[in-house]
Structures are given as C-alpha cells and as structure tokens.
Design a protein around this motif. Structure first.
Motif, PDB file in Angstrom:
ATOM      1  N   SER A  59       0.877  -1.223   0.004  1.00 51.10           N
ATOM      2  CA  SER A  59       0.033   0.065   0.128  1.00 51.10           C
ATOM      3  C   SER A  59       0.752   1.305  -0.053  1.00 51.10           C
ATOM      4  CB  SER A  59      -0.886  -0.011   1.236  1.00 51.10           C
ATOM      5  OG  SER A  59      -1.912  -1.269   1.191  1.00 51.10           O
ATOM      6  N   ALA A  60       1.765   1.225   0.728  1.00 49.58           N
ATOM      7  CA  ALA A  60       2.820   2.326   0.593  1.00 49.58           C
ATOM      8  C   ALA A  60       3.456   2.573  -0.759  1.00 49.58           C
ATOM      9  CB  ALA A  60       4.109   2.135   1.789  1.00 49.58           C
ATOM     10  N   GLU A  61       3.658   1.832  -1.242  1.00 54.47           N
ATOM     11  CA  GLU A  61       4.055   1.882  -2.783  1.00 54.47           C
ATOM     12  C   GLU A  61       2.940   2.549  -3.740  1.00 54.47           C
ATOM     13  OE1 GLU A  61       5.708  -0.619  -6.762  1.00 54.47           O
ATOM     14  OE2 GLU A  61       5.834  -1.400  -4.771  1.00 54.47           O
ATOM     15  N   VAL A  62       1.713   1.972  -3.672  1.00 54.16           N
ATOM     16  CA  VAL A  62       0.797   2.375  -4.639  1.00 54.16           C
ATOM     17  C   VAL A  62      -0.023   3.743  -4.073  1.00 54.16           C
ATOM     18  CG1 VAL A  62      -1.535   1.608  -5.427  1.00 54.16           C
ATOM     19  CG2 VAL A  62       0.438  -0.104  -4.970  1.00 54.16           C
ATOM     20  N   LEU A  63       0.005   3.710  -2.733  1.00 55.61           N
ATOM     21  CA  LEU A  63      -0.815   5.296  -2.568  1.00 55.61           C
ATOM     22  C   LEU A  63       0.024   6.320  -2.939  1.00 55.61           C
ATOM     23  CD1 LEU A  63      -3.106   6.406  -0.766  1.00 55.61           C
ATOM     24  CD2 LEU A  63      -1.458   6.401   1.393  1.00 55.61           C
ATOM     25  N   PRO A  64       1.273   6.677  -2.794  1.00 57.25           N
ATOM     26  CA  PRO A  64       1.858   7.995  -3.581  1.00 57.25           C
ATOM     27  C   PRO A  64       1.828   8.004  -5.047  1.00 57.25           C
ATOM     28  CG  PRO A  64       3.337   7.066  -2.026  1.00 57.25           C
ATOM     29  CD  PRO A  64       2.186   5.808  -2.160  1.00 57.25           C
ATOM     30  N   MET A  65       1.788   6.863  -5.582  1.00 59.64           N
ATOM     31  CA  MET A  65       1.511   6.808  -7.042  1.00 59.64           C
ATOM     32  C   MET A  65       0.314   7.408  -7.325  1.00 59.64           C
ATOM     33  SD  MET A  65       1.835   3.424  -9.885  1.00 59.64           S
ATOM     34  CE  MET A  65       1.467   3.757 -11.377  1.00 59.64           C
ATOM     35  N   ALA A  66      -0.989   6.840  -6.546  1.00 60.46           N
ATOM     36  CA  ALA A  66      -2.511   7.111  -6.858  1.00 60.46           C
ATOM     37  C   ALA A  66      -2.304   8.824  -6.409  1.00 60.46           C
ATOM     38  CB  ALA A  66      -3.306   6.453  -5.948  1.00 60.46           C
ATOM     39  N   LEU A  67      -1.880   9.225  -5.505  1.00 56.17           N
ATOM     40  CA  LEU A  67      -1.921  10.680  -5.136  1.00 56.17           C
ATOM     41  C   LEU A  67      -1.125  11.747  -6.223  1.00 56.17           C
ATOM     42  CD1 LEU A  67      -1.503  10.601  -1.180  1.00 56.17           C
ATOM     43  CD2 LEU A  67      -3.744  11.064  -2.765  1.00 56.17           C
ATOM     44  N   LEU A  68      -0.104  11.018  -6.772  1.00 58.30           N
ATOM     45  CA  LEU A  68       0.644  12.039  -7.644  1.00 58.30           C
ATOM     46  C   LEU A  68       0.489  11.694  -8.982  1.00 58.30           C
ATOM     47  CD1 LEU A  68       4.035  11.846  -5.158  1.00 58.30           C
ATOM     48  CD2 LEU A  68       2.223  13.663  -5.585  1.00 58.30           C
ATOM     49  N   LEU A  69      -0.125  10.787  -9.623  1.00 60.85           N
ATOM     50  CA  LEU A  69      -0.335  10.490 -10.892  1.00 60.85           C
ATOM     51  C   LEU A  69      -0.618  11.769 -11.551  1.00 60.85           C
ATOM     52  CD1 LEU A  69      -1.856   6.687 -11.196  1.00 60.85           C
ATOM     53  CD2 LEU A  69       0.257   7.813 -12.395  1.00 60.85           C
ATOM     54  N   LEU A  70      -1.832  12.596 -11.430  1.00 56.51           N
ATOM     55  CA  LEU A  70      -2.204  13.578 -12.191  1.00 56.51           C
ATOM     56  C   LEU A  70      -0.895  14.522 -12.320  1.00 56.51           C
ATOM     57  CD1 LEU A  70      -5.795  14.223 -10.628  1.00 56.51           C
ATOM     58  CD2 LEU A  70      -4.952  12.687 -12.537  1.00 56.51           C
ATOM     59  N   LEU A 357      -5.019   6.595 -12.639  1.00 58.30           N
ATOM     60  CA  LEU A 357      -5.361   6.785 -11.131  1.00 58.30           C
ATOM     61  C   LEU A 357      -6.750   6.068 -11.222  1.00 58.30           C
ATOM     62  CD1 LEU A 357      -5.249   8.765  -8.745  1.00 58.30           C
ATOM     63  CD2 LEU A 357      -6.769  10.195  -9.917  1.00 58.30           C
ATOM     64  N   GLY A 358      -7.586   6.197 -11.900  1.00 58.21           N
ATOM     65  CA  GLY A 358      -8.843   5.454 -11.705  1.00 58.21           C
ATOM     66  C   GLY A 358      -8.549   3.969 -11.555  1.00 58.21           C
ATOM     67  N   SER A 359      -7.797   3.409 -12.505  1.00 56.09           N
ATOM     68  CA  SER A 359      -7.448   2.013 -12.463  1.00 56.09           C
ATOM     69  C   SER A 359      -6.685   1.553 -11.163  1.00 56.09           C
ATOM     70  CB  SER A 359      -6.570   1.626 -13.670  1.00 56.09           C
ATOM     71  OG  SER A 359      -7.295   2.053 -14.706  1.00 56.09           O
ATOM     72  N   LEU A 362      -7.496   2.736  -5.980  1.00 52.62           N
ATOM     73  CA  LEU A 362      -8.239   2.108  -4.866  1.00 52.62           C
ATOM     74  C   LEU A 362      -7.509   0.771  -4.408  1.00 52.62           C
ATOM     75  CD1 LEU A 362     -11.964   2.351  -5.694  1.00 52.62           C
ATOM     76  CD2 LEU A 362     -10.255   3.739  -4.007  1.00 52.62           C
ATOM     77  N   MET A 363      -6.142   0.510  -5.256  1.00 49.90           N
ATOM     78  CA  MET A 363      -5.520  -0.680  -4.881  1.00 49.90           C
ATOM     79  C   MET A 363      -4.730  -0.781  -3.536  1.00 49.90           C
ATOM     80  SD  MET A 363      -3.433  -2.027  -8.213  1.00 49.90           S
ATOM     81  CE  MET A 363      -2.772  -3.465  -7.541  1.00 49.90           C
ATOM     82  N   PRO A 364      -4.282   0.345  -2.946  1.00 51.45           N
ATOM     83  CA  PRO A 364      -4.169   0.461  -1.473  1.00 51.45           C
ATOM     84  C   PRO A 364      -5.201  -0.004  -0.656  1.00 51.45           C
ATOM     85  CG  PRO A 364      -3.127   2.337  -2.563  1.00 51.45           C
ATOM     86  CD  PRO A 364      -4.278   1.733  -3.667  1.00 51.45           C
ATOM     87  N   LEU A 365      -6.155   0.222  -0.689  1.00 47.26           N
ATOM     88  CA  LEU A 365      -7.506  -0.089  -0.047  1.00 47.26           C
ATOM     89  C   LEU A 365      -7.721  -1.552  -0.359  1.00 47.26           C
ATOM     90  CD1 LEU A 365      -9.900   0.406   1.640  1.00 47.26           C
ATOM     91  CD2 LEU A 365     -11.351   1.188  -0.397  1.00 47.26           C
TER      92      LEU A 365
END
Length: 412
Positions: A59-70, A357-359, A362-365
């Motif tokens: 989750s720690a890897e995917v969460l920053p990716m989700a937040l910063l992709l845009l 981002l959409g894909s 929510l993977m960290p969740l």
C-alpha cells in the motif's frame, strides 16, 4: 498458416532505432520490477511481517502513485516526457539500492521498508503518464498497434523471467540480491532513455495553463468520453476487489508450503508465458469494436482468483494463470492503442494519468482490506467474492450499448 510477409509488416516498427531503444529500456525495467513482488513478499513473511505487514508495504508503494499520478501527467504534457521518465528511473534506482541494503541486514522490521516503498511509488507516478506520449513521439501513428503489441511482448517476457528468477534468488542467495538487480535495471533504463531522439514536444515556455487549469482540461477530455471512464471504473473494481487480494492471499497461501516461493513464482511466470502469446495474437488482431473486444477478453480473468480459491490442482492453476496472461496482453494492447488514437496528443499524458489513477487509486485499499476480508470470509471466500463482482460488472457493460458499440471509425 499466417504468411511470413504479414509478420514482417507488423514487426517493421523494430526498424525504428528509437523504438528499439525504448523497447529495450521497457523490458529491462519491467524485468527488474517483476523480481521484487515475489522476493519482497517472501522476505517479509519470513521475517514475521504477516499479511497485514505485507499489505502495508504494498500500500505504501501504490498510495503515493495514486496521489501524484495527475501531477506526473501534467508534467509529461508540459515538458519532454523522456526527461520526466529518466528522473523517475533514477529515483527508483536509489530507492531500490537502499531497500536491498536493508534486506542484506540480519534483522528487518517491515516498518523500515514502508518509506522506501513510498519513494518507489513516487518514481512510478512520474514514469507512468508520459509513456504513451513518448511512444507517439517516436513511432508513426500507423505503427502504434504493432508497437504496443511488441511492448506487451517485452513486458510479458519480463513477467515470465522476473518471478521465476526472483523465486530462485529467494531460495538460494536471498531477497536482497533480487532487489539489487531491480535497482540496476532502472539505472540501465535511464541510460537507454537518454539515448532517444524523440520529436520535439511541448516546451515549458509554450505551456500557458497553470496546474489546476491543466488538470481541469485533462478531466474534461477524460469525462467527456463515457466509454473511457466507465471502463476505468471496471478496472478500478477489478484491481481493488480481486487482483490486489489475489496478490496478497496467493503469496500467503504458498508461503505456508515447503519451497512455496518457486511455486508461486512459477504461476506468475505462467501468466508471463500466456501474455507473450497474447501479445503475438494482438499483432494480428485489429478489432473494429475495441471496447467490446476488451470486455470479452476480460471474461477470462476470473479464472485466476477462482483457481486459487478452489484449491484446484497445481497444473490447473498454471493453466488458469496462463490463460489470464493471454487475456491481460490482449486487453492492454487494445486499450492502449485505443487511447492513443482517441485522445489528442497534447492531452494524452493527462488522460493517461486519469486512466491510471482510476485503475489503481483504490489498490492500496484492496491491499489493506485483503487481510481483514480473509479473516471474515476466509481466503477462498475473499477470492470468490472478487471474481463474481468482476463478472457482474463486465456483463453489465457488455449490455450497455454506449460502451459496447464504440468503434475505431468513431475516432479521427
């Protein structure tokens, strides 16, 4: 039999030296990345982290990716995407070097791995959005489907070699060497990207909109295509409720078995073999209704969690992962080629960022929920639940004409 001449026509993109370099860089970085999930998961399980600990690291890897992709999408549309991708590779080189050093230590708390995983996610966020745009700068439009197929083949071959090598390294010399090899692969990728000579892209001076305006423009382009955001919703459901739990719980199942790491690595490698074959198929296939084709291919996916949930014989699990690889390759090639054709080049990185981002947001969740859901429903019940939800979602979109009937003729 397919004439040899047709293969030569499809493989003609390899005559483009820029693309050959890009393809090599993609293969090396993906092979290194494919080493890590098996190696790191089993290393953490061996050090007593448990399902919750492994979920926290992923989750720690995917969460920053989700937040910063845009943010990465705006940068890749505003500046040369190659420059952003090189910075991403160098960031990941440093991160994985530090992680390897930690894994070489006799004692390791999974908490120490979390910030490094977050930095790796930052590098991924900078890298992912610009890839589609850079490809359009080095490959003519007519050759993009073939280029995407060959990229998928390279990624699939990396997915074949990586998990198998990772499992063997864990069983022989330790997980630290697998992560160190990953760091080296990112360094090699950065060096190759620097050798590219893409067409001149948009410069910082030419880019007038501010960050918020650029994000809003990207959102308008994304939301204005119903087939696009509906499919991304499907990908989000699949990644969150099915694939993320499958990654966690599959590794957990095999970690309890003697010599389980090579067996789990073999299943992931079987998926890589299937993906290679699927990419070869995609070289030949050009569906006139690409979204319908993607949805039909996705109907194969639920076999992957189902075979683990049902404790099927190992040969049957291997077959399901193999078929899942064929499905994945065809879905990815058709989807990326459709995006590259449907979205204007000046918007492509931002739209790709919204897509990613959409894909994946929510993977960290999904990683976090995998452990608690397994306690409530059991490992098998959690995997079955995700598979059934994905099937329901796919069938719903197949019945919805505005998504199913999207055709290549609709795009310029």
């Amino acid at each position: 039999m397919i004439p040899i001449r047709n293969y030569r026509e499809n493989l003609g993109v390899l005559g483009n030296s820029n693309f050959a370099v890009f393809l090599t860089a993609t293969f090396l970085s993906n092979m290194g990345s494919a080493l890590v999930p098996v190696a790191l998961s089993f290393a953490l399980f061996a050090k007593g982290a448990g399902t919750v600990g492994v979920s926290a690291v992923l989750s720690a890897e995917v969460l920053p990716m989700a937040l910063l992709l845009l943010f990465g999408g705006v940068l890749a549309d505003r500046y040369p995407p190659r420059r952003i991708m090189v910075a991403a590779d160098l960031t990941r080189t440093l991160t994985q070097t530090a992680l390897a050093a930690l894994l070489f230590q006799p004692f390791l708390s999974y908490i120490a791995v979390v910030p490094l995983s977050a930095l790796l996610g930052l590098g991924n966020a900078l890298d992912a959005p610009g890839r589609n745009r850079l490809l359009t700068q080095i490959v003519p439009s007519a050759l993009l489907p073939s280029a995407n197929s060959l990229i998928m083949m390279a990624i699939s071959f990396a997915g074949l070699l990586g998990p198998a090598i990772g499992g063997l390294l864990v069983a022989s010399v330790g997980a630290g060497w697998a992560v160190a090899l990953d760091a080296l692969s990112y360094l090699a990728s950065a060096s190759l990207l620097l050798a590219l000579t893409p067409q001149k892209g948009l410069s910082a001076e030419d880019s007038e909109p501010g960050m918020l305006t650029a994000l809003r423009e990207g959102w308008t382009a994304f939301a204005g295509r119903p087939w696009l955001w509906m499919m991304v919703c499907l990908f989000a459901v699949m990644q969150t409720l099915s694939w993320a739990p499958t990654e966690i719980l599959g590794a957990s199942i095999f970690s309890r078995q003697v010599h389980g790491a090579p067996y789990w690595g073999f299943l992931l490698s079987a998926m890589g073999i299937g993906a290679m074959i699927g990419a070869l198929m995609a070289l030949r296939l050009r569906p006139k209704q690409p979204i319908r084709a993607v949805l039909l291919w996705l109907l194969i996916y639920p076999l992957t969690p189902a075979c683990l949930a049902g404790s099927w014989p190992f040969w049957a699990q291997g077959l399901c992962f193999f078929l899942g690889g064929i499905e994945m390759a065809n879905v990815n090639v058709v989807w990326e080629s459709t995006l590259q054709r449907a979205v204007p080049p000046e918007m492509l990185s931002r739209v790709s960022a919204y897509d990613a981002l959409g894909s994946f947001c929510l993977m960290p969740l999904g990683y976090v929920l995998a452990g608690p859901m397994a306690l409530i429903f059991g490992i098998g019940g959690t995997l079955w639940l995700g598979a059934v939800i994905v099937v329901i979602f796919i069938v719903g979109l197949l019945l919805f004409g505005r998504v199913r009937s999207v055709a290549l003729a609709d795009f310029p």
